[in-house]
Design a protein around this motif. Structure first.
Motif, PDB file in Angstrom:
ATOM      1  N   THR A 168      -4.843   6.535   4.726  1.00  0.00           N
ATOM      2  CA  THR A 168      -6.125   5.838   4.775  1.00  0.00           C
ATOM      3  C   THR A 168      -6.224   4.915   3.573  1.00  0.00           C
ATOM      4  OG1 THR A 168      -7.120   7.744   5.861  1.00  0.00           O
ATOM      5  CG2 THR A 168      -8.616   6.124   4.909  1.00  0.00           C
ATOM      6  N   MET A 169      -6.309   3.627   3.836  1.00  0.00           N
ATOM      7  CA  MET A 169      -6.394   2.651   2.753  1.00  0.00           C
ATOM      8  C   MET A 169      -7.727   2.809   2.037  1.00  0.00           C
ATOM      9  SD  MET A 169      -4.872  -0.873   4.210  1.00  0.00           S
ATOM     10  CE  MET A 169      -3.422  -0.966   5.214  1.00  0.00           C
TER      11      MET A 169
ATOM     12  N   MET B 103       0.805  -1.223   0.000  1.00  0.00           N
ATOM     13  CA  MET B 103       0.000   0.000   0.000  1.00  0.00           C
ATOM     14  C   MET B 103       0.843   1.281   0.000  1.00  0.00           C
ATOM     15  SD  MET B 103      -3.044  -0.947  -0.349  1.00  0.00           S
ATOM     16  CE  MET B 103      -3.832   0.615  -0.123  1.00  0.00           C
TER      17      MET B 103
ATOM     18  N   ASN C 174      -4.258   4.201   8.773  1.00  0.00           N
ATOM     19  CA  ASN C 174      -3.486   3.102   9.330  1.00  0.00           C
ATOM     20  C   ASN C 174      -2.137   3.635   9.794  1.00  0.00           C
ATOM     21  OD1 ASN C 174      -1.464   0.862   9.225  1.00  0.00           O
ATOM     22  ND2 ASN C 174      -3.299  -0.322   8.725  1.00  0.00           N
TER      23      ASN C 174
ATOM     24  N   CYS D  74      -0.133   5.282  -1.016  1.00  0.00           N
ATOM     25  CA  CYS D  74       0.049   6.435  -0.137  1.00  0.00           C
ATOM     26  C   CYS D  74       0.887   7.507  -0.830  1.00  0.00           C
ATOM     27  CB  CYS D  74       0.714   5.988   1.163  1.00  0.00           C
ATOM     28  SG  CYS D  74       1.126   7.326   2.293  1.00  0.00           S
TER      29      CYS D  74
ATOM     30  N   LEU E  45       0.919   2.116   7.982  1.00  0.00           N
ATOM     31  CA  LEU E  45       1.036   2.640   6.630  1.00  0.00           C
ATOM     32  C   LEU E  45       1.577   4.062   6.665  1.00  0.00           C
ATOM     33  CD1 LEU E  45       0.668   2.471   3.602  1.00  0.00           C
ATOM     34  CD2 LEU E  45      -1.743   3.086   3.921  1.00  0.00           C
TER      35      LEU E  45
END
Length: 117
Positions: A93-94, A53, A101, A57, A104
């Motif tokens: 934020t995924m 991820m 997160n 980001c 992340l």
């Protein structure tokens, strides 16, 4: 049942040998319980998802119209508050998630290379 005298040392040896093999196997042999394996697999999967991820980001940071404002806020924050600044920017934020997160956000900070710019 009467056990012959000559069989007793063999039985004791088998019991002691089984205990020894169990101790050595779990201590040095790399054996683990099912719960330990599940925990390790879960941690590895979490780490791999976070790693996957990070480009998302970084792309969110790249296309953010307020990028310079957010980057300045992140740079000015103390090292332990940078993660909160990335989370506040919304970059951590995924997709499909309601909240950012933390892991992340930390990985995204490392990917942003704030010290190099």
């Amino acid at each position: 049942m009467n056990t012959p005298e000559w069989l007793k040392p063999g039985i004791y040896g088998a019991v002691i040998g089984a205990a020894f093999v169990g101790v050595v196997g779990f201590s040095w042999g790399g054996w683990m319980t099912g719960g330990g394996a599940n925990k390790m697999a879960s941690e590895m999967a979490h780490d791999e998802v976070i790693l996957a991820m990070v480009p998302v980001c970084l792309d969110m940071a790249r296309v953010d119209p307020n990028r310079t404002t957010h980057l300045n806020a992140i740079r000015e924050a103390s090292s332990f508050k940078r993660r909160d600044a990335v989370m506040a920017a919304g970059w951590a934020t995924m997709p499909g998630a309601d909240s950012p997160n933390r892991d992340l956000a930390q990985a995204c900070i490392e990917g942003l290379n704030l010290d190099a710019s």
